[in-house]
Each structure stands twice: as C-alpha cells, then as structure tokens.
Write a protein that holds these residues in place. Sequence first.
Motif, PDB file in Angstrom:
ATOM      1  N   LYS A 143      -8.120   2.691 -11.411  1.00 41.84           N
ATOM      2  CA  LYS A 143      -9.333   3.110 -11.462  1.00 41.84           C
ATOM      3  C   LYS A 143      -9.643   4.328 -10.992  1.00 41.84           C
ATOM      4  CE  LYS A 143     -13.872   1.640 -10.054  1.00 41.84           C
ATOM      5  NZ  LYS A 143     -14.800   0.580  -9.360  1.00 41.84           N
ATOM      6  N   GLN A 178      -0.581 -17.857 -11.584  1.00 36.30           N
ATOM      7  CA  GLN A 178      -1.723 -18.146 -12.148  1.00 36.30           C
ATOM      8  C   GLN A 178      -1.427 -19.342 -13.396  1.00 36.30           C
ATOM      9  OE1 GLN A 178      -4.889 -15.190 -12.627  1.00 36.30           O
ATOM     10  NE2 GLN A 178      -3.476 -13.881 -12.036  1.00 36.30           N
ATOM     11  N   GLU A 189      -1.628  -7.272  -8.112  1.00 37.51           N
ATOM     12  CA  GLU A 189      -2.756  -6.965  -9.453  1.00 37.51           C
ATOM     13  C   GLU A 189      -3.907  -6.201  -8.942  1.00 37.51           C
ATOM     14  OE1 GLU A 189      -3.033 -10.892 -10.567  1.00 37.51           O
ATOM     15  OE2 GLU A 189      -1.517 -10.663 -12.193  1.00 37.51           O
ATOM     16  N   THR A 190      -4.392  -6.499  -7.973  1.00 38.71           N
ATOM     17  CA  THR A 190      -5.485  -5.796  -7.100  1.00 38.71           C
ATOM     18  C   THR A 190      -5.186  -4.241  -6.996  1.00 38.71           C
ATOM     19  OG1 THR A 190      -6.477  -7.958  -6.110  1.00 38.71           O
ATOM     20  CG2 THR A 190      -7.143  -6.002  -5.465  1.00 38.71           C
ATOM     21  N   ASP A 191      -4.182  -4.164  -6.408  1.00 40.94           N
ATOM     22  CA  ASP A 191      -3.677  -2.687  -6.062  1.00 40.94           C
ATOM     23  C   ASP A 191      -3.583  -2.075  -7.324  1.00 40.94           C
ATOM     24  OD1 ASP A 191      -3.447  -3.229  -3.198  1.00 40.94           O
ATOM     25  OD2 ASP A 191      -1.445  -3.901  -3.494  1.00 40.94           O
ATOM     26  N   ARG A 192      -3.095  -2.779  -8.233  1.00 40.44           N
ATOM     27  CA  ARG A 192      -2.645  -1.700  -9.715  1.00 40.44           C
ATOM     28  C   ARG A 192      -4.091  -1.368 -10.407  1.00 40.44           C
ATOM     29  NH1 ARG A 192       0.918  -5.166 -11.793  1.00 40.44           N
ATOM     30  NH2 ARG A 192       2.689  -3.852 -11.134  1.00 40.44           N
ATOM     31  N   ARG A 193      -4.965  -2.488 -10.326  1.00 40.97           N
ATOM     32  CA  ARG A 193      -6.264  -2.225 -11.101  1.00 40.97           C
ATOM     33  C   ARG A 193      -7.114  -1.235 -10.162  1.00 40.97           C
ATOM     34  NH1 ARG A 193     -10.969  -4.174  -9.510  1.00 40.97           N
ATOM     35  NH2 ARG A 193      -9.891  -6.154  -8.329  1.00 40.97           N
ATOM     36  N   ARG A 194      -6.873  -1.274  -8.852  1.00 39.77           N
ATOM     37  CA  ARG A 194      -7.515  -0.092  -7.822  1.00 39.77           C
ATOM     38  C   ARG A 194      -7.029   0.978  -8.104  1.00 39.77           C
ATOM     39  NH1 ARG A 194      -6.555   1.212  -2.928  1.00 39.77           N
ATOM     40  NH2 ARG A 194      -5.068  -0.625  -2.469  1.00 39.77           N
ATOM     41  N   GLU A 199      -6.272 -13.300  -8.939  1.00 41.97           N
ATOM     42  CA  GLU A 199      -5.942 -12.119  -8.932  1.00 41.97           C
ATOM     43  C   GLU A 199      -5.070 -12.157  -7.765  1.00 41.97           C
ATOM     44  OE1 GLU A 199      -7.289  -7.998 -10.760  1.00 41.97           O
ATOM     45  OE2 GLU A 199      -8.271  -8.742  -9.095  1.00 41.97           O
ATOM     46  N   THR A 200      -3.760 -11.667  -7.926  1.00 44.01           N
ATOM     47  CA  THR A 200      -2.826 -11.291  -6.803  1.00 44.01           C
ATOM     48  C   THR A 200      -3.054 -10.004  -6.098  1.00 44.01           C
ATOM     49  OG1 THR A 200      -1.144 -10.237  -7.960  1.00 44.01           O
ATOM     50  CG2 THR A 200      -1.117 -12.868  -7.868  1.00 44.01           C
ATOM     51  N   LYS A 201      -2.614  -9.754  -5.001  1.00 47.34           N
ATOM     52  CA  LYS A 201      -2.678  -8.582  -4.057  1.00 47.34           C
ATOM     53  C   LYS A 201      -1.919  -7.346  -5.022  1.00 47.34           C
ATOM     54  CE  LYS A 201      -2.360  -6.387   0.360  1.00 47.34           C
ATOM     55  NZ  LYS A 201      -2.011  -5.123  -0.167  1.00 47.34           N
ATOM     56  N   GLU A 218       0.812  -1.114  -0.018  1.00 54.52           N
ATOM     57  CA  GLU A 218       0.004   0.074  -0.147  1.00 54.52           C
ATOM     58  C   GLU A 218       0.888   1.170  -0.148  1.00 54.52           C
ATOM     59  OE1 GLU A 218      -3.185   0.132  -0.190  1.00 54.52           O
ATOM     60  OE2 GLU A 218      -4.105  -1.753   0.372  1.00 54.52           O
TER      61      GLU A 218
END
Length: 481
Positions: free
Chosen positions: A225, A194, A217-222, A213-215, A48
């Motif tokens: 956005k 994956q 990738e989740t961070d990057r997507r969020r 989805e890894t953390k 983060e």
Amino acid sequence: MTELTRNVVPEQLDEVELSQGDLELSDRAALRRVAGLSTELTDVTEVEYRQLRLERVVLVGVWTEGTAEQAEESLAELARLAETAGSEVLEGVIQRRSRPDPATYIGSGKVRELADIIASTGADTVICDGELSPGQLRQLEEKLRVKVIDRTALILDIFAQHARSREGKAQVELAQLQYLIPRLRGWGQSLSRQAGGRAGGANGGVGLRGPGETKLETDRRRINKRIAKLRKDIAAMDTIRATKRGRRVANEVPSVALVGYTNAGKSSLLNAITGAGVLAEDALFATLDPTTRRATTPDGLEYTITDTVGFVRHLPHQLVDAFRSTLDEAADADLLLHVVDGAAPSPEDQVAAVRAVLGEIAAKRSEPLPPELIVVNKADVADEVTLARLRNLLPDAVVVSAHSREGLDTLLAEIAARLPRPETFVEVLVPYTRGELVARVHSDGEVLAEEHRPEGTWLKARVYPELAAALADYVTNGSRV
C-alpha cells in the motif's frame, strides 16, 4: 573447497595471483578506523524494516571473475561505502569461487571461519559485496548471529542518509521498500496456518481454523500500500519536473547533463562552470537531488547544465527505477558530460560501470541517448601514467581539474562546439517597444550583427523556429530564409 583468505584493503593493493586455484596471502594492514561509534545490535529476526546502524563491520567478498586486483578494488570500494554509512571497518576477506554458494554465499565451512573472525574482532555486522538472496541472508544471520547486510542494502542506506528533497526521500523510500518485500522474514513460528474449506471438513471446521492474517502478510500488505502511494506521489513530482523541462525545450535552450561515477567531481565541475555553489564533498553519493543552472558558452550561447546522481558498480535496479525522473533529466539532454575520476585506482572500470547503467536506461527508452563527451577530472592530483593511459583509451576526452580550473577553457570550447545551434536565419528591425524580443534573441539565439537605429534595433541572427515566428512581423527586405 578453497581456503578463505583474509585480504586487507589498503589504498595501494598488491596484486594477488592465483596459484593452483588458491589466493596468495597479501601483507596485512589495517583499514582506516572510525572511533567513537557505539554498538547497538538489534534482533536479527525482526520483520519490520530496520534503519541500518552499521558500527563494527567485517567485509566479505566472493571473487568469481576478473583479476585479483579488481576483486580487491571492489572490496576497497565497499569499505568506502561502509565508512560513508558511518561504520568502522575491522576486516576484509575474499574467497575465490567459481560462483557464490546458493545457500550461504561463501559455503558452510567458510561460514564457520567467518564466525571465528567475527568473534576475534568483536564485529556486530557483516557486509557482503554482492546482492544476497532472501535465503542466503536468513542462513547467514542464523549461523553468524549478527546482522548481515548486502551491498544493495548498504547503498540504499547511504541514499536514505543523503536524500534532502521531498522527491529524493520518496524515491529512496520506494527503492528500500521494493528491496524489502522479498526479504520479509517471519517464517516458522510467526507464520500461523489458515484452514479453509467447509466447517467440520478435513481442516478442522469451526473453532479450529487459523487466526486469520499473519504478521508477515500484514507487513506485506501494508508495504504494498505504501509503495502504491509513493509511486503516485513520484508521478505527480515527475509531472512538475516535466513541465519545467518542457519550458526549457519550448524556449529551445540547449541542455547539458553531468553523469559519472560517484565522487568523480561532477558537482565541483558544475560549480567551476557556473559558480552555482552547490554542495561538493569528497564523499560517496553527496549529490542525490539534481541541480540545474544556466551557463553561457564563450561565444554567448546560453544553455542549462544539470548535476545528477552518481553511479556505482552494481547500482541496485531498485534505485535505477526509483530515480527514473532524475535519470531522464540526463537522457533528455543535448549533451552528456561523462565525468571520470582521473585519480581513481581503476578509472576504466568506472567508465564501464557508468556506461552499463546508461545502457540500462537507454534500453527502456524509445529514443537514443544524447552524444557523450568524456571529461577526465582531478588532473591536478591524478597520476601521469594513468592520465596517459586514459588519453590513449579515450582519445576524444578532455582532461580538466575542477579545483585548479586546468583545462576548463578547452572544455567550455568543446561544449560550445557540440551544442545544437539555431538554424533559422533572420534579419529583423524590432521596435524599441518590443525589447523583450531582442532579449530573447540574445538569450536563445545567436546574434550575428546588431545595430541601434531610429526605428528600433536591427538584428541579423540565427534563431529557433518558434522565436522566428514571433519575429515574423519585423522581418526586413524579405531576408528571412
């Protein structure tokens, strides 16, 4: 490999010359310390984005070009930036290299020496005087086991602390997220693989695929956005700013923009010219949100003057992009007042840094930048030798002091001479029932003669074409040309 030398960053730095590729040791002196700061070391592997909590820091610079004095001035400026962010500077070190080490910025051997310095001083943060690549940042944090911050992250943090308006906060957050995206950490154990392909294939099939989805990738997507939303919000704010600027252009009100290095005294100069009363502090980046005020030349011509965000050496590209609307306010002006700090150790370098940023803005525009007037500020505290050197290098510059108002009349006269003037000559007799037109002639035009007659107000004036059209019904003797 050259030796890593501890270079102190006092206010008056002795020039250090190279001898067979090595730096001579300068006299050691302590930087100003800020007492009463707590230490809060966070997990350096956290993915983060962390709000920077800079407390006890060691500064690290790599001298690759220029003189030793310039390298030390750059590190001195980094110390002021760090203190502005709320830190206590314990030590400053510089290494002479042809280029930064691609892996660790200063080389693996020097990293061990730096670790010893950190241990002896009790520092919890290292600030590098340059922009680190994601790999350099990760390597340094792994080897030093303290937070590692580069110059760009430090400037972004200062901007985040000083942003007050909704637009300013959005622009800073956008710049922070754009900086963060390539530096998201989470490789190794936190990155789950994956599997793909048909079930039962070479990748293991049913039950053996990765968890999805890894953390990271989740961070990057969020974050992507959030970046998209911020850009949309800033575009809407740009529309409002453009509307206000469009009204001024439609009314043909000349505009002046204050640009210059951070802490050069732009806000103080705005207050001296207009009495605006905006925040003026002896601090870096005290102004982030542009302020526009009306002013009047000695001969009665009204114009607007805008205070803009200050520049600094190596201003992050993310900030230039994020603050595009603010910088466009300056680029669309009729005159740029380039304010220079005459009391700075190296004002010529500041002029070059500001012009480099202006050149970057100009490269992205279809129209050229407005003409520039150099204003050397702080003449009341500047060294006479420095002022003489600046007068020689910048012969058209105006030397002033916003504090003592020295040279302010000369500056106002110079502004009046350089502002665009209305070109359409009219002779009109305006009925008293249309007093708003007379007021517009006084505010937006140049009155040459005025007389109150029984039928109305008789005027000879120079006005802009739009106002001339509004006055067309009241032209006398066909004298409009």
